[in-house]
Write an enzyme that holds these catalytic residues in place. Structure first.
Site, PDB file in Angstrom:
ATOM      1  N   ARG A 156       0.709  -1.145   0.062  1.00 23.56           N
ATOM      2  CA  ARG A 156      -0.101   0.056   0.095  1.00 23.56           C
ATOM      3  C   ARG A 156       0.974   1.096  -0.017  1.00 23.56           C
ATOM      4  O   ARG A 156       0.503   2.338  -0.541  1.00 23.56           O
ATOM      5  CB  ARG A 156      -1.046   0.251   1.137  1.00 23.56           C
ATOM      6  CG  ARG A 156      -1.581   1.493   1.610  1.00 23.56           C
ATOM      7  CD  ARG A 156      -2.747   1.184   2.227  1.00 23.56           C
ATOM      8  NE  ARG A 156      -2.731   0.516   3.518  1.00 23.56           N
ATOM      9  CZ  ARG A 156      -2.215   0.944   4.451  1.00 23.56           C
ATOM     10  NH1 ARG A 156      -1.334   1.895   4.371  1.00 23.56           N
ATOM     11  NH2 ARG A 156      -2.099  -0.238   5.730  1.00 23.56           N
ATOM     12  N   TYR A 199     -16.652  16.614 -15.327  1.00 23.75           N
ATOM     13  CA  TYR A 199     -17.128  15.143 -15.340  1.00 23.75           C
ATOM     14  C   TYR A 199     -18.322  14.919 -14.334  1.00 23.75           C
ATOM     15  O   TYR A 199     -18.005  15.546 -12.986  1.00 23.75           O
ATOM     16  CB  TYR A 199     -16.045  14.321 -15.211  1.00 23.75           C
ATOM     17  CG  TYR A 199     -16.234  12.964 -14.899  1.00 23.75           C
ATOM     18  CD1 TYR A 199     -17.085  12.254 -15.838  1.00 23.75           C
ATOM     19  CD2 TYR A 199     -15.768  12.322 -13.827  1.00 23.75           C
ATOM     20  CE1 TYR A 199     -17.539  11.027 -15.540  1.00 23.75           C
ATOM     21  CE2 TYR A 199     -16.328  10.797 -13.480  1.00 23.75           C
ATOM     22  CZ  TYR A 199     -17.061  10.356 -14.546  1.00 23.75           C
ATOM     23  OH  TYR A 199     -17.331   8.994 -14.330  1.00 23.75           O
ATOM     24  N   ASP A 232      -7.337  18.723 -14.085  1.00 22.22           N
ATOM     25  CA  ASP A 232      -7.819  17.315 -14.664  1.00 22.22           C
ATOM     26  C   ASP A 232      -7.289  17.348 -16.254  1.00 22.22           C
ATOM     27  O   ASP A 232      -7.895  17.834 -17.041  1.00 22.22           O
ATOM     28  CB  ASP A 232      -9.182  17.122 -14.428  1.00 22.22           C
ATOM     29  CG  ASP A 232      -9.487  15.586 -14.868  1.00 22.22           C
ATOM     30  OD1 ASP A 232      -8.788  15.050 -15.871  1.00 22.22           O
ATOM     31  OD2 ASP A 232     -10.492  15.187 -14.339  1.00 22.22           O
ATOM     32  N   LYS A 288      -8.290   6.206 -19.126  1.00 24.91           N
ATOM     33  CA  LYS A 288      -8.666   6.646 -20.557  1.00 24.91           C
ATOM     34  C   LYS A 288      -7.364   6.703 -21.342  1.00 24.91           C
ATOM     35  O   LYS A 288      -7.076   5.509 -21.702  1.00 24.91           O
ATOM     36  CB  LYS A 288      -9.104   8.110 -20.439  1.00 24.91           C
ATOM     37  CG  LYS A 288     -10.068   8.313 -19.299  1.00 24.91           C
ATOM     38  CD  LYS A 288     -11.500   7.361 -19.526  1.00 24.91           C
ATOM     39  CE  LYS A 288     -12.455   7.727 -18.726  1.00 24.91           C
ATOM     40  NZ  LYS A 288     -12.735   7.863 -17.301  1.00 24.91           N
TER      41      LYS A 288
HETATM   42  N1  PLP Z   1     -11.916  13.142 -14.878  1.00 28.83           N
HETATM   43  C1  PLP Z   1     -12.576  12.956 -15.925  1.00 28.83           C
HETATM   44  C2  PLP Z   1     -12.456  14.079 -17.009  1.00 28.83           C
HETATM   45  C3  PLP Z   1     -13.281  11.791 -16.391  1.00 28.83           C
HETATM   46  O1  PLP Z   1     -13.663  11.838 -17.687  1.00 28.83           O
HETATM   47  C4  PLP Z   1     -13.342  10.813 -15.635  1.00 28.83           C
HETATM   48  C5  PLP Z   1     -14.322   9.477 -15.908  1.00 28.83           C
HETATM   49  O2  PLP Z   1     -14.673   9.619 -16.995  1.00 28.83           O
HETATM   50  C6  PLP Z   1     -12.593  10.903 -14.166  1.00 28.83           C
HETATM   51  C7  PLP Z   1     -11.915  11.984 -13.889  1.00 28.83           C
HETATM   52  C8  PLP Z   1     -12.986   9.897 -13.338  1.00 28.83           C
HETATM   53  O3  PLP Z   1     -12.158   8.562 -13.610  1.00 28.83           O
HETATM   54  P1  PLP Z   1     -12.181   7.066 -13.113  1.00 28.83           P
HETATM   55  O4  PLP Z   1     -13.464   6.558 -13.934  1.00 28.83           O
HETATM   56  O5  PLP Z   1     -10.969   6.567 -13.589  1.00 28.83           O
HETATM   57  O6  PLP Z   1     -12.548   7.119 -11.699  1.00 28.83           O
END
Ligand code: PLP
Length: 402
Positions: A50, A102, A174, A199
């Site tokens: 961890r 998101y 992000d 992604k």
């Molecule tokens: N940030 C963005 C821009 C996203 O599109 C997503 C998920 O689609 C996330 C964060 C969250 O990621 P995760 O699905 O890997 O938890």
């Protein structure tokens, strides 16, 4: 590996031929939960998975080198990455967040705000007046998502950083939609960049993961401390897979964005298309900023179809695109954000963010652009005809009902 190499080289060589134990060329996968001590007074480099793990460390270092970060933390998901960063704020602190972020990010911030963990100011970050008003409230942390999901709004990262620096706020970007191949927020002054590595970073739609990368080593250590404390660190197997996927990110992104451009160019000419949200279009309000702060326009776009188009029918009639919530993989995906990715937002919050029920989001993969374009136009024909479709598999092999 020296930092003066090009990023393509850094990624192709990350962890390669570094296994002194068995001379393996590909980096080995270390699954062990714990590590032995030679002596109770000599703590080894790794003691418990961890807290630290060699496989995860390789991914951390590779991503940190791509983003220009001093220190990275690999988390179990993109949401875990965002939640990790929220440990930097205290009750009473203000967080500025994009009003059209998101849906999962919106849900997390809303839920934590309700519990009194901090306050949130939802701001249209493309509006300098709204930004100025929000920064007058002296935020502790500002979250940027550019291009935003799903409307591909472009936030001027340098402008937000300038405001943040004046009041000492931590700036977090992000970078999921572009990846460091196309945008490096730390170079533009951000303190932290984060990813849903699910992604483009992994790119193969077979791992859920996240990453937080800090420009400053001390801030990175603080985040690593919280990650160990709360246990949000990513699994070694996931890191192994993600590093494997990351190796091909440069050619993947180059090809995917060229294909997206072809598809967009075909769609903008059609009368049944009301608006294409793609920063590569000169008509996009964020085009000039995107050109200045990005190395390319990416492979994500959304389309607002005209009234006569049944968008749910359109999705059912697509054969190559898969109806799914994720993005950034080798395969092309499609979703209706109001019903899928952004369903967690209230209808009012979606309306404020400009996410209509006729909006369709596309993530372009590695298929041929001619096939993808043909698939959309065939589906559009069907979705405008009033005829119903039966999908044998969602998003695939659809046939017309009588
Ligand atoms: N940030 C963005 C821009 C996203 O599109 C997503 C998920 O689609 C996330 C964060 C969250 O990621 P995760 O699905 O890997 O938890």
């Amino acid at each position: 590996m020296s930092d003066h190499f090009h990023p393509e080289t850094l990624i192709a060589t990350a962890g390669v031929s570094a296994d002194a134990g068995h001379n393996s060329v590909a980096p080995p996968l270390h699954l062990s939960a714990n590590y032995y001590w030679n002596d109770p007074c000599e703590k080894p480099q790794y003691d418990y998975a961890r807290s630290g793990n060699p496989t995860r460390a390789q991914l951390e270092e590779a991503l940190a080198s791509l983003e220009g970060a001093a220190k990275g933390v690999i988390t179990s998901s993109g949401m875990a990455a965002i939640d990790l960063v929220l440990n930097l704020v205290d009750p009473g602190d203000l967080v500025i967040a994009p009003h059209d972020c998101y849906g999962g990010t919106h849900r997390l911030l809303t839920a934590r705000q309700k519990r009194g963990h901090f306050d949130v100011a939802w701001v249209n970050q493309t509006d300098p007046v709204a930004l100025e008003a929000a920064f007058a409230r002296k935020p502790k942390l500002v979250l940027i998502e550019t291009p935003s999901n799903p409307l591909l709004r472009i936030t001027d990262i340098g402008l937000v950083v300038a405001y943040a620096k004046k009041c000492g706020a931590i700036t977090v970007a992000d970078n999921t939609f572009l990846s460091p191949v196309l945008q490096r927020p730390l170079d533009l002054g951000c303190d932290i960049v984060l990813h849903s590595t699910t992604k483009f970073i992994n790119g193969h739609s077979d791992v859920v993961g996240g990453a937080v990368l800090a420009k400053d080593a001390a801030l990175g250590e603080e985040l690593a401390w919280w990650a160990n404390c709360t246990g949000v660190t990513g699994a070694p197997f996931d890191s192994f897979m993600t590093l494997r996927g990351l190796r091909t990110i440069f050619p993947r992104i180059e090809r995917q964005q060229a294909t997206a451009r072809d598809v967009v160019d075909a769609l903008v000419k059609d009368d049944r298309v009301e608006c294409v949200f793609f920063p590569g279009l000169e008509s996009h309000p964020g085009h000039e900023i995107a050109k200045a702060q990005q190395k390319g326009f990416g492979s994500m776009f959304s389309v607002e179809f005209a009234e006569g188009v049944d968008v749910l029918e359109l999705l059912r009639a697509l054969n190559i695109f898969t109806i799914a919530e994720s993005l950034g993989g080798f395969e092309s995906l499609v979703c209706v954000p109001s019903a899928m990715t952004h369903a967690a937002m209230t209808p009012e919050a979606r309306a404020t963010a400009g996410i209509s029920d006729r909006l369709v989001r596309f993530s372009i993969g590695l298929e041929h652009s001619a096939d993808l374009t043909q698939d959309i136009f065939a589906a559009l024909e069907q979705a405008s005809s009033g005829e119903k479709t039966v999908a044998y598999f969602p998003g695939r092999a659809a046939s017309k009902c009588a």
